[in-house]
Enzyme design. Structure first.
Site, mmCIF file in Angstrom:
data_model
loop_
_atom_site.group_PDB
_atom_site.id
_atom_site.type_symbol
_atom_site.label_atom_id
_atom_site.label_comp_id
_atom_site.label_asym_id
_atom_site.label_seq_id
_atom_site.Cartn_x
_atom_site.Cartn_y
_atom_site.Cartn_z
ATOM 1 N N SER A 105 0.841 -1.204 0.000
ATOM 2 C CA SER A 105 0.000 0.000 0.000
ATOM 3 C C SER A 105 0.871 1.247 0.000
ATOM 4 C CB SER A 105 -0.891 0.008 1.254
ATOM 5 O OG SER A 105 -1.532 1.256 1.396
ATOM 6 N N SER A 106 0.382 2.298 -0.626
ATOM 7 C CA SER A 106 1.151 3.552 -0.711
ATOM 8 C C SER A 106 1.332 4.190 0.660
ATOM 9 C CB SER A 106 0.444 4.548 -1.640
ATOM 10 O OG SER A 106 -0.852 4.844 -1.153
ATOM 11 N N CYS A 107 0.578 3.701 1.663
ATOM 12 C CA CYS A 107 0.718 4.313 2.993
ATOM 13 C C CYS A 107 2.060 3.962 3.615
ATOM 14 C CB CYS A 107 -0.407 3.868 3.909
ATOM 15 S SG CYS A 107 -0.120 2.253 4.540
ATOM 16 N N TYR A 134 0.169 -0.311 10.452
ATOM 17 C CA TYR A 134 -0.187 -0.971 9.176
ATOM 18 C C TYR A 134 0.967 -0.842 8.182
ATOM 19 C CZ TYR A 134 -2.999 -1.373 4.832
ATOM 20 O OH TYR A 134 -3.513 -1.709 3.605
ATOM 21 N N LYS A 138 3.298 -3.713 6.323
ATOM 22 C CA LYS A 138 3.412 -3.779 4.861
ATOM 23 C C LYS A 138 4.875 -3.752 4.423
ATOM 24 C CE LYS A 138 -0.769 -4.142 3.607
ATOM 25 N NZ LYS A 138 -1.172 -5.350 2.875
ATOM 26 N N HIS A 178 -12.697 3.826 3.756
ATOM 27 C CA HIS A 178 -11.819 4.877 3.240
ATOM 28 C C HIS A 178 -12.689 6.045 2.799
ATOM 29 C CE1 HIS A 178 -9.127 1.339 2.894
ATOM 30 N NE2 HIS A 178 -8.219 2.232 3.196
HETATM 31 N N1 LIG Z 1 -8.617 -0.610 0.005
HETATM 32 C C1 LIG Z 1 -7.606 0.183 -0.271
HETATM 33 O O1 LIG Z 1 -7.744 1.426 -0.389
HETATM 34 C C2 LIG Z 1 -6.224 -0.400 -0.457
HETATM 35 C C3 LIG Z 1 -5.229 0.439 -0.967
HETATM 36 C C4 LIG Z 1 -3.950 -0.082 -1.153
HETATM 37 C C5 LIG Z 1 -3.685 -1.409 -0.844
HETATM 38 N N2 LIG Z 1 -4.679 -2.199 -0.354
HETATM 39 C C6 LIG Z 1 -4.328 -3.596 -0.025
HETATM 40 O O2 LIG Z 1 -5.129 -4.498 -0.761
HETATM 41 C C7 LIG Z 1 -5.364 -5.672 0.013
HETATM 42 C C8 LIG Z 1 -6.851 -5.937 0.119
HETATM 43 O O3 LIG Z 1 -7.481 -4.789 0.582
HETATM 44 P P1 LIG Z 1 -9.090 -4.734 0.534
HETATM 45 O O4 LIG Z 1 -9.465 -3.299 0.415
HETATM 46 O O5 LIG Z 1 -9.597 -5.737 -0.458
HETATM 47 O O6 LIG Z 1 -9.470 -5.267 2.006
HETATM 48 P P2 LIG Z 1 -10.850 -5.856 2.549
HETATM 49 O O7 LIG Z 1 -11.945 -5.562 1.588
HETATM 50 O O8 LIG Z 1 -10.966 -5.411 3.957
HETATM 51 O O9 LIG Z 1 -10.596 -7.455 2.509
HETATM 52 C C9 LIG Z 1 -9.684 -8.030 3.401
HETATM 53 C C10 LIG Z 1 -9.615 -9.507 3.099
HETATM 54 O O10 LIG Z 1 -8.644 -10.108 3.966
HETATM 55 C C11 LIG Z 1 -9.234 -11.261 4.523
HETATM 56 N N3 LIG Z 1 -8.710 -11.569 5.851
HETATM 57 C C12 LIG Z 1 -8.723 -10.771 6.952
HETATM 58 N N4 LIG Z 1 -8.195 -11.431 7.996
HETATM 59 C C13 LIG Z 1 -7.859 -12.674 7.557
HETATM 60 C C14 LIG Z 1 -7.289 -13.828 8.156
HETATM 61 N N5 LIG Z 1 -6.964 -13.841 9.433
HETATM 62 N N6 LIG Z 1 -7.080 -14.924 7.391
HETATM 63 C C15 LIG Z 1 -7.412 -14.916 6.080
HETATM 64 N N7 LIG Z 1 -7.965 -13.866 5.435
HETATM 65 C C16 LIG Z 1 -8.184 -12.761 6.184
HETATM 66 C C17 LIG Z 1 -10.717 -10.954 4.613
HETATM 67 O O11 LIG Z 1 -11.429 -12.173 4.719
HETATM 68 P P3 LIG Z 1 -12.758 -12.246 5.643
HETATM 69 O O12 LIG Z 1 -13.739 -11.395 4.961
HETATM 70 O O13 LIG Z 1 -13.099 -13.700 5.654
HETATM 71 O O14 LIG Z 1 -12.347 -11.681 6.978
HETATM 72 C C18 LIG Z 1 -10.936 -10.239 3.302
HETATM 73 O O15 LIG Z 1 -11.132 -11.168 2.268
HETATM 74 C C19 LIG Z 1 -4.710 -5.432 1.369
HETATM 75 O O16 LIG Z 1 -3.408 -6.010 1.352
HETATM 76 C C20 LIG Z 1 -4.575 -3.925 1.425
HETATM 77 O O17 LIG Z 1 -3.445 -3.542 2.208
HETATM 78 C C21 LIG Z 1 -5.948 -1.748 -0.159
HETATM 79 C C1 LIG Z 2 -4.848 3.148 1.466
HETATM 80 C C2 LIG Z 2 -5.239 3.466 2.884
HETATM 81 O O1 LIG Z 2 -4.913 4.822 3.183
HETATM 82 C C3 LIG Z 2 -5.313 5.172 4.507
HETATM 83 O O2 LIG Z 2 -4.953 6.525 4.711
HETATM 84 P P1 LIG Z 2 -5.841 7.682 4.070
HETATM 85 O O3 LIG Z 2 -5.608 7.728 2.599
HETATM 86 O O4 LIG Z 2 -5.562 8.905 4.848
HETATM 87 O O5 LIG Z 2 -7.300 7.137 4.386
HETATM 88 P P2 LIG Z 2 -8.772 7.670 4.098
HETATM 89 O O6 LIG Z 2 -9.614 7.229 5.250
HETATM 90 O O7 LIG Z 2 -9.176 7.229 2.724
HETATM 91 O O8 LIG Z 2 -8.691 9.300 4.133
HETATM 92 C C4 LIG Z 2 -8.223 9.972 3.025
HETATM 93 C C5 LIG Z 2 -8.374 11.450 3.262
HETATM 94 O O9 LIG Z 2 -9.775 11.764 3.152
HETATM 95 C C6 LIG Z 2 -10.150 12.621 4.218
HETATM 96 N N1 LIG Z 2 -11.594 12.489 4.453
HETATM 97 C C7 LIG Z 2 -12.497 13.483 4.238
HETATM 98 N N2 LIG Z 2 -13.718 13.078 4.577
HETATM 99 C C8 LIG Z 2 -13.596 11.768 4.991
HETATM 100 C C9 LIG Z 2 -14.535 10.805 5.448
HETATM 101 O O10 LIG Z 2 -15.742 11.057 5.604
HETATM 102 N N3 LIG Z 2 -14.050 9.570 5.746
HETATM 103 C C10 LIG Z 2 -12.713 9.248 5.605
HETATM 104 N N4 LIG Z 2 -12.299 7.992 5.901
HETATM 105 N N5 LIG Z 2 -11.771 10.156 5.192
HETATM 106 C C11 LIG Z 2 -12.241 11.404 4.894
HETATM 107 C C12 LIG Z 2 -9.263 12.163 5.371
HETATM 108 O O11 LIG Z 2 -9.184 13.197 6.353
HETATM 109 C C13 LIG Z 2 -7.944 11.933 4.658
HETATM 110 O O12 LIG Z 2 -7.250 13.146 4.508
HETATM 111 C C14 LIG Z 2 -4.567 4.360 5.530
HETATM 112 O O13 LIG Z 2 -5.025 4.727 6.826
HETATM 113 C C15 LIG Z 2 -4.789 2.897 5.285
HETATM 114 O O14 LIG Z 2 -3.888 2.195 6.081
HETATM 115 C C16 LIG Z 2 -4.571 2.523 3.829
HETATM 116 O O15 LIG Z 2 -3.194 2.535 3.553
#
Ligand SMILES: NC(=O)c1ccc[n+]([C@@H]2O[C@H](COP(=O)([O-])OP(=O)(O)OC[C@H]3O[C@@H](n4cnc5c(N)ncnc54)[C@H](OP(=O)(O)O)[C@@H]3O)[C@@H](O)[C@H]2O)c1
Ligand SMILES: C[C@@H]1O[C@H](OP(=O)(O)OP(=O)(O)OC[C@H]2O[C@@H](n3cnc4c(=O)[nH]c(N)nc43)[C@H](O)[C@@H]2O)[C@@H](O)[C@H](O)[C@@H]1O
Length: 311
Positions: A105-107, A134, A138, A178
């Site tokens: 993740s970019s974080c 987190y 990563k 998010h």
């Molecule tokens: N969403 C974003 O903005 C974002 C951005 C950058 C990178 N990523 C990366 O992309 C990947 C997936 O993210 P996502 O947004 O798809 O997350 P998500 O929708 O929350 O899905 C998480 C998945 O992980 C599984 N999981 C959690 N705990 C587990 C365990 N103990 N054993 C096996 N599986 C488990 C969950 O299964 P259950 O449902 O069965 O718990 C679910 O399928 C992560 O590595 C995340 O860091 C996400």
């Molecule tokens: C990709 C993810 O990025 C995450 O950081 P990050 O982009 O700030 O995560 P977000 O929750 O997407 O927030 C992105 C930006 O949106 C603003 N924001 C504005 N309104 C809202 C709202 O109603 N809800 C939320 N959630 N945000 C809001 C928030 O303050 C932040 O600057 C990491 O914490 C995770 O670990 C992961 O890496």
């Protein structure tokens, strides 16, 4: 070439977009839920790999959430993601599975690093406090893949570093979502209930790069067809970003919200910006296809289809 793939996180947003992609049927994809394969239990992981013998692993499981979820549970975000990564990658090595694609993740980039963020900048500065746990998990998984690839010529474990993602199968519960899905839910509620003012967290001037998850899924299949060409670590993003205010206004236009916005400066804002460099991605000949407007429309359709009363 067809692979026998183990996809972790198959019930999550990234995983379900991968399974929904047309090319998924070109491969034999195993996608156990966490109750079928709990990555926190190393013995289960070892037994699963021994029984199923995949030849490629896509690690898309994790404890994942937005800024507020990370701030509320730094221990869980560090421990669970660390243990899942260590257990899966460690047992993949032990089983000598030839290929693994780790989703980071970019974080994990330093909070003050010069944008656009290049892959070489990981570990070159202090992390963003709101998601440090987190990010550490990563980084460990990313480096573990690198060390294994560097010391085992017959193994290739690589990392994709996606920007923020959104799309179908996203999480809309404000406690762990998010920004983009949270704003879709907030503005949809405002339109339905005739609310004329919606809160924006912070001053809205932070910038984010949100890519449609269907595009990440498309790149995953593009990548596994060219696995050896992939660099060890690879940014997967848009190459451009918008301010939070711009995201709110775009979502409002698409959902037909005509009210006003108020900036709630008591809310956390996280990194000011985390735009990633996409030079290496473009050199591989791939770019995302889904515009922000189209991505929001598809995500909103999905949100309406799941019936938001239980979110
Ligand atoms: N969403 C974003 O903005 C974002 C951005 C950058 C990178 N990523 C990366 O992309 C990947 C997936 O993210 P996502 O947004 O798809 O997350 P998500 O929708 O929350 O899905 C998480 C998945 O992980 C599984 N999981 C959690 N705990 C587990 C365990 N103990 N054993 C096996 N599986 C488990 C969950 O299964 P259950 O449902 O069965 O718990 C679910 O399928 C992560 O590595 C995340 O860091 C996400
Ligand atoms: C990709 C993810 O990025 C995450 O950081 P990050 O982009 O700030 O995560 P977000 O929750 O997407 O927030 C992105 C930006 O949106 C603003 N924001 C504005 N309104 C809202 C709202 O109603 N809800 C939320 N959630 N945000 C809001 C928030 O303050 C932040 O600057 C990491 O914490 C995770 O670990 C992961 O890496």
């Amino acid at each position: 070439m067809p692979y026998k793939i183990l996809l972790t996180g198959g019930t999550g947003m990234v995983g379900r977009n991968i399974l929904e992609h047309p090319e998924a049927t070109d491969h034999d994809v195993l996608h156990p839920t966490s109750s079928e394969l709990n990555l926190l239990d190393r013995r289960e992981v070892k037994a699963y790999l021994s029984a199923h013998k995949p030849d490629l692993i896509i690690h898309a499981a994790g404890l994942v959430g937005g800024i507020q979820a990370n701030m509320a549970n730094p221990v869980g975000f560090l421990m669970d993601n660390l243990d899942m990564g260590r257990n899966l990658i460690g047992e993949t090595l032990a089983a000598k599975v030839p290929r693994l694609l780790n989703i980071a993740s970019s974080c994990m980039y330093p909070r003050g690093a010069k944008n656009p963020l290049e892959e070489s900048m990981v570990l070159k500065g202090e992390l963003e406090p709101t998601n440090e746990g987190y990010a550490l998990a990563k980084i460990v998984a990313t480096r573990l893949c690198q060390y294994i690839s560097d010391t085992n010529p017959e193994l290739s474990y690589k990392t994709l570093i996606p920007c923020n993602l959104y799309g179908r199968f996203d999480k809309f519960d404000p406690r762990n979502s998010h920004m983009l899905p949270a704003v879709i839910r907030k503005i949809d509620l405002a339109v339905k209930e005739g609310i004329n003012e919606v809160d924006i967290w912070g001053d809205g001037l932070s910038r984010r790069e949100f890519m449609y998850s269907g595009d990440l899924a498309d790149f995953v299949f593009y990548a596994i067809e060219r696995f050896e060409e992939l660099p060890q670590d690879l940014n997967v993003g848009l190459g451009y970003d918008y301010t939070i205010n711009e995201y709110y206004h775009t979502i409002a236009d698409i959902l037909g919200y005509r009210g006003t916005f108020k900036h709630d400066l008591t809310k956390p804002v996280g990194m000011k910006r985390k735009l990633m460099d996409n030079t290496k991605l473009k050199a591989l000949g791939w770019e995302p296809k889904t515009s922000l407007e189209e991505g929001i429309r598809r995500t909103f359709e999905y949100y309406k289809s799941i019936g938001n009363e239980h979110i």
